[in-house]
Scaffold this motif. Structure first.
Motif, PDB file in Angstrom:
ATOM      1  N   VAL A 159       9.354   5.263   4.856  1.00 55.03           N
ATOM      2  CA  VAL A 159      10.476   5.633   5.715  1.00 55.03           C
ATOM      3  C   VAL A 159      11.361   6.588   4.924  1.00 55.03           C
ATOM      4  N   PRO A 160      11.602   7.798   5.416  1.00 59.30           N
ATOM      5  CA  PRO A 160      12.442   8.742   4.662  1.00 59.30           C
ATOM      6  C   PRO A 160      13.840   8.193   4.441  1.00 59.30           C
ATOM      7  N   TYR A 161      14.406   8.470   3.259  1.00 57.87           N
ATOM      8  CA  TYR A 161      15.781   8.026   3.000  1.00 57.87           C
ATOM      9  C   TYR A 161      16.758   8.796   3.880  1.00 57.87           C
ATOM     10  N   ASP A 162      16.522  10.086   4.067  1.00 58.68           N
ATOM     11  CA  ASP A 162      17.333  10.876   5.006  1.00 58.68           C
ATOM     12  C   ASP A 162      16.801  10.607   6.410  1.00 58.68           C
ATOM     13  N   LEU A 163      17.344   9.571   7.011  1.00 61.15           N
ATOM     14  CA  LEU A 163      16.757   9.020   8.225  1.00 61.15           C
ATOM     15  C   LEU A 163      17.492   9.563   9.446  1.00 61.15           C
ATOM     16  N   ASP A 164      17.110  10.783   9.853  1.00 58.21           N
ATOM     17  CA  ASP A 164      17.695  11.352  11.059  1.00 58.21           C
ATOM     18  C   ASP A 164      16.912  10.889  12.279  1.00 58.21           C
ATOM     19  N   ALA A 165      17.339  11.332  13.445  1.00 51.24           N
ATOM     20  CA  ALA A 165      16.708  10.863  14.686  1.00 51.24           C
ATOM     21  C   ALA A 165      15.223  11.218  14.736  1.00 51.24           C
ATOM     22  N   GLY A 166      14.874  12.383  14.224  1.00 49.93           N
ATOM     23  CA  GLY A 166      13.470  12.780  14.224  1.00 49.93           C
ATOM     24  C   GLY A 166      12.618  11.885  13.341  1.00 49.93           C
ATOM     25  N   ALA A 167      13.158  11.529  12.184  1.00 52.92           N
ATOM     26  CA  ALA A 167      12.418  10.649  11.277  1.00 52.92           C
ATOM     27  C   ALA A 167      12.255   9.262  11.874  1.00 52.92           C
ATOM     28  N   VAL A 168      13.311   8.745  12.505  1.00 53.74           N
ATOM     29  CA  VAL A 168      13.220   7.440  13.167  1.00 53.74           C
ATOM     30  C   VAL A 168      12.138   7.462  14.230  1.00 53.74           C
ATOM     31  N   ALA A 169      12.113   8.524  15.036  1.00 53.60           N
ATOM     32  CA  ALA A 169      11.118   8.636  16.109  1.00 53.60           C
ATOM     33  C   ALA A 169       9.702   8.719  15.546  1.00 53.60           C
ATOM     34  N   ALA A 170       9.525   9.475  14.455  1.00 55.14           N
ATOM     35  CA  ALA A 170       8.188   9.650  13.887  1.00 55.14           C
ATOM     36  C   ALA A 170       7.663   8.339  13.302  1.00 55.14           C
ATOM     37  N   VAL A 171       8.504   7.632  12.550  1.00 61.21           N
ATOM     38  CA  VAL A 171       8.066   6.357  11.971  1.00 61.21           C
ATOM     39  C   VAL A 171       7.808   5.345  13.073  1.00 61.21           C
ATOM     40  N   THR A 172       8.677   5.294  14.068  1.00 65.70           N
ATOM     41  CA  THR A 172       8.491   4.365  15.183  1.00 65.70           C
ATOM     42  C   THR A 172       7.166   4.622  15.885  1.00 65.70           C
ATOM     43  N   ALA A 173       6.834   5.894  16.087  1.00 64.99           N
ATOM     44  CA  ALA A 173       5.574   6.237  16.758  1.00 64.99           C
ATOM     45  C   ALA A 173       4.379   5.787  15.933  1.00 64.99           C
ATOM     46  N   ASP A 174       4.434   5.992  14.609  1.00 69.00           N
ATOM     47  CA  ASP A 174       3.327   5.565  13.749  1.00 69.00           C
ATOM     48  C   ASP A 174       3.135   4.047  13.817  1.00 69.00           C
ATOM     49  N   VAL A 175       4.233   3.314  13.788  1.00 64.83           N
ATOM     50  CA  VAL A 175       4.137   1.851  13.811  1.00 64.83           C
ATOM     51  C   VAL A 175       3.607   1.369  15.153  1.00 64.83           C
ATOM     52  N   PHE A 182       0.847  -1.201   0.000  1.00 66.02           N
ATOM     53  CA  PHE A 182       0.000   0.000   0.000  1.00 66.02           C
ATOM     54  C   PHE A 182       0.877   1.243   0.000  1.00 66.02           C
ATOM     55  N   ARG A 183       1.874   1.211  -0.857  1.00 64.96           N
ATOM     56  CA  ARG A 183       2.846   2.301  -0.893  1.00 64.96           C
ATOM     57  C   ARG A 183       2.242   3.611  -1.396  1.00 64.96           C
ATOM     58  N   HIS A 184       1.082   3.532  -2.062  1.00 69.26           N
ATOM     59  CA  HIS A 184       0.427   4.742  -2.548  1.00 69.26           C
ATOM     60  C   HIS A 184      -0.223   5.531  -1.423  1.00 69.26           C
ATOM     61  N   GLN A 185      -0.371   4.932  -0.248  1.00 70.62           N
ATOM     62  CA  GLN A 185      -0.924   5.606   0.921  1.00 70.62           C
ATOM     63  C   GLN A 185       0.195   6.097   1.822  1.00 70.62           C
ATOM     64  N   ASP A 186      -0.071   7.128   2.629  1.00 71.79           N
ATOM     65  CA  ASP A 186       0.939   7.497   3.615  1.00 71.79           C
ATOM     66  C   ASP A 186       1.009   6.398   4.676  1.00 71.79           C
ATOM     67  N   LEU A 187       2.064   6.409   5.483  1.00 72.51           N
ATOM     68  CA  LEU A 187       2.300   5.283   6.380  1.00 72.51           C
ATOM     69  C   LEU A 187       1.157   5.042   7.357  1.00 72.51           C
ATOM     70  N   PRO A 188       0.644   6.040   8.082  1.00 72.01           N
ATOM     71  CA  PRO A 188      -0.458   5.741   9.008  1.00 72.01           C
ATOM     72  C   PRO A 188      -1.678   5.134   8.314  1.00 72.01           C
ATOM     73  N   THR A 189      -2.004   5.638   7.113  1.00 75.97           N
ATOM     74  CA  THR A 189      -3.152   5.104   6.382  1.00 75.97           C
ATOM     75  C   THR A 189      -2.883   3.675   5.937  1.00 75.97           C
ATOM     76  N   ALA A 190      -1.673   3.406   5.440  1.00 72.07           N
ATOM     77  CA  ALA A 190      -1.326   2.045   5.019  1.00 72.07           C
ATOM     78  C   ALA A 190      -1.401   1.075   6.188  1.00 72.07           C
ATOM     79  N   LEU A 191      -0.929   1.489   7.343  1.00 69.80           N
ATOM     80  CA  LEU A 191      -0.980   0.620   8.522  1.00 69.80           C
ATOM     81  C   LEU A 191      -2.419   0.349   8.936  1.00 69.80           C
ATOM     82  N   ARG A 192      -3.284   1.364   8.859  1.00 72.32           N
ATOM     83  CA  ARG A 192      -4.705   1.144   9.186  1.00 72.32           C
ATOM     84  C   ARG A 192      -5.347   0.194   8.191  1.00 72.32           C
TER      85      ARG A 192
END
Length: 274
Positions: free
Chosen positions: A45-61, A13-23
C-alpha cells in the motif's frame, strides 16, 4: 484447507508485488488476509495514499477473492508532538487508510503503539497519554467508516515494547473501543511470557499475529524460536477467545523461494492447535 479463523498477512510475501502476493496466498489455500500498509516494512500500500492509490489497491484485493481481516497501517509516531498542520496531515492519512479498510471490507485498521524506539519524547507518562489520545481520536474517526480501530501492543521495536508499557497503555484505552492485537513474536523477543500477557489483557484481545522469536529477534519462522504456540492457543481458547489469527511471517531465516512451503507448514501446524 486451513482453519477459517487463520489468515495470512500480505507482509509474509512483501518481496512480491501485491497482486502476486495475493495469488500466492490464495493458491496456498488461505481465504483471509491482513493487508500490510507499513512504510519501510511492506510496500503493498503506497504511503502517499491518494484516492487513486486507494482505488487501485482496493481493486487488486477485490479481484483476489480474499477476505480482509485488517489493514495494518501507520500514520506516524503517535507520541510525537504535532502542530495543527501536522495533525491535519495525519488526519488525512488516517482517513485514506480507513477508506481503504472500508473499501476492502476489512474489520479493522491496526495502528502501532508509538514511535519506533523506546525513549520518551517527554516522559513515560506523558508519551503514553499522547499515544492513547491519538488512538482514541483515530477510533472515533474509524466509527464514521464502520471500521474498528486496533493497536498492536506490545511491539518489541516500538514505544510500548514490554509488558509494563503495554499494560499501562491498555489501562488508558479502557472503555475507548480500541482493540488490542497480540503478537507472539514481539512478546517473546521482549523476554516476556505470552501467558502473562494474556492474563494482563484478558477480554481486550481483538486479533492475534503469529510468528516465532527468541529474545531480541522477532524474525523467525514458526518452530525456529521459543514461542510456545500450543500453550498460548490453549490459554486463549480457555478464556473464550473467538477472534481470528494471522500468520505474519516477515522472517529472515528463509529464502524467498522457501516462503510458500514454510507458510503452508505453519498454517497446518496452527490449524491443528486452534
Amino acid at each position: 484447507m486451513f482453519n477459517a479463523r487463520l489468515g495470512c498477512s500480505s507482509i509474509s510475501f512483501r518481496h512480491q508485488d501485491l497482486p502476486t502476493a495475493l495469488r500466492t496466498i490464495a493458491d496456498l489455500g488461505f481465504e483471509e488476509i491482513d493487508l500490510g500498509a507499513l512504510p519501510g516494512v511492506c510496500d503493498h500500500v503506497p504511503y502517499d495514499l491518494d484516492a487513486g492509490a486507494v482505488a487501485a489497491v482496493t481493486a487488486d484485493v477485490r479481484a483476489s477473492g480474499l477476505r480482509v481481516r485488517s489493514v495494518n497501517g501507520d500514520i506516524g509516531d503517535l507520541n510525537a508532538l504535532l502542530d495543527a498542520a501536522e495533525q491535519s496531515a495525519r488526519d488525512r492519512h488516517l482517513a485514506a487508510l480507513l477508506g481503504l479498510a472500508a473499501g476492502t471490507g476489512a474489520k479493522a485498521l491496526v495502528l502501532p503503539c508509538g514511535a519506533l524506539g523506546h525513549d520518551p519524547v517527554r516522559s513515560l507518562d506523558e508519551d503514553l497519554g499522547t499515544i492513547a489520545a491519538q488512538l482514541i481520536r483515530a477510533q472515533r474517526k474509524a466509527e464514521e467508516f464502520g471500521v474498528e480501530l486496533w493497536t498492536e501492543s506490545l511491539h518489541f521495536l516500538r514505544f510500548c515494547w514490554n509488558l509494563e508499557r503495554a499494560e499501562l497503555l491498555a489501562r488508558r484505552l479502557a472503555g475507548s473501543g480500541v482493540g488490542i492485537v497480540m503478537d507472539f513474536s514481539h512478546i517473546v523477543a521482549a523476554g516476556e511470557n505470552p501467558l502473562d500477557y494474556l492474563k494482563r489483557h484478558r477480554g481486550r484481545i481483538a486479533h492475534i499475529h503469529l510468528r516465532d522469536a527468541v529474545p531480541g529477534n522477532i524474525n523467525l519462522s514458526i518452530g525456529n524460536g521459543d514461542a510456545d504456540f500450543a500453550a498460548g492457543l490453549a490459554a486463549l481458547a480457555a478464556v473464550g477467545y473467538t477472534g481470528h489469527f494471522s500468520l505474519e511471517l516477515e522472517t529472515r531465516d528463509l529464502t524467498h523461494d522457501e516462503r510458500p512451503a514454510a507458510a503452508a507448514k505453519a498454517a497446518a501446524f496452527i490449524t491443528d492447535l486452534i
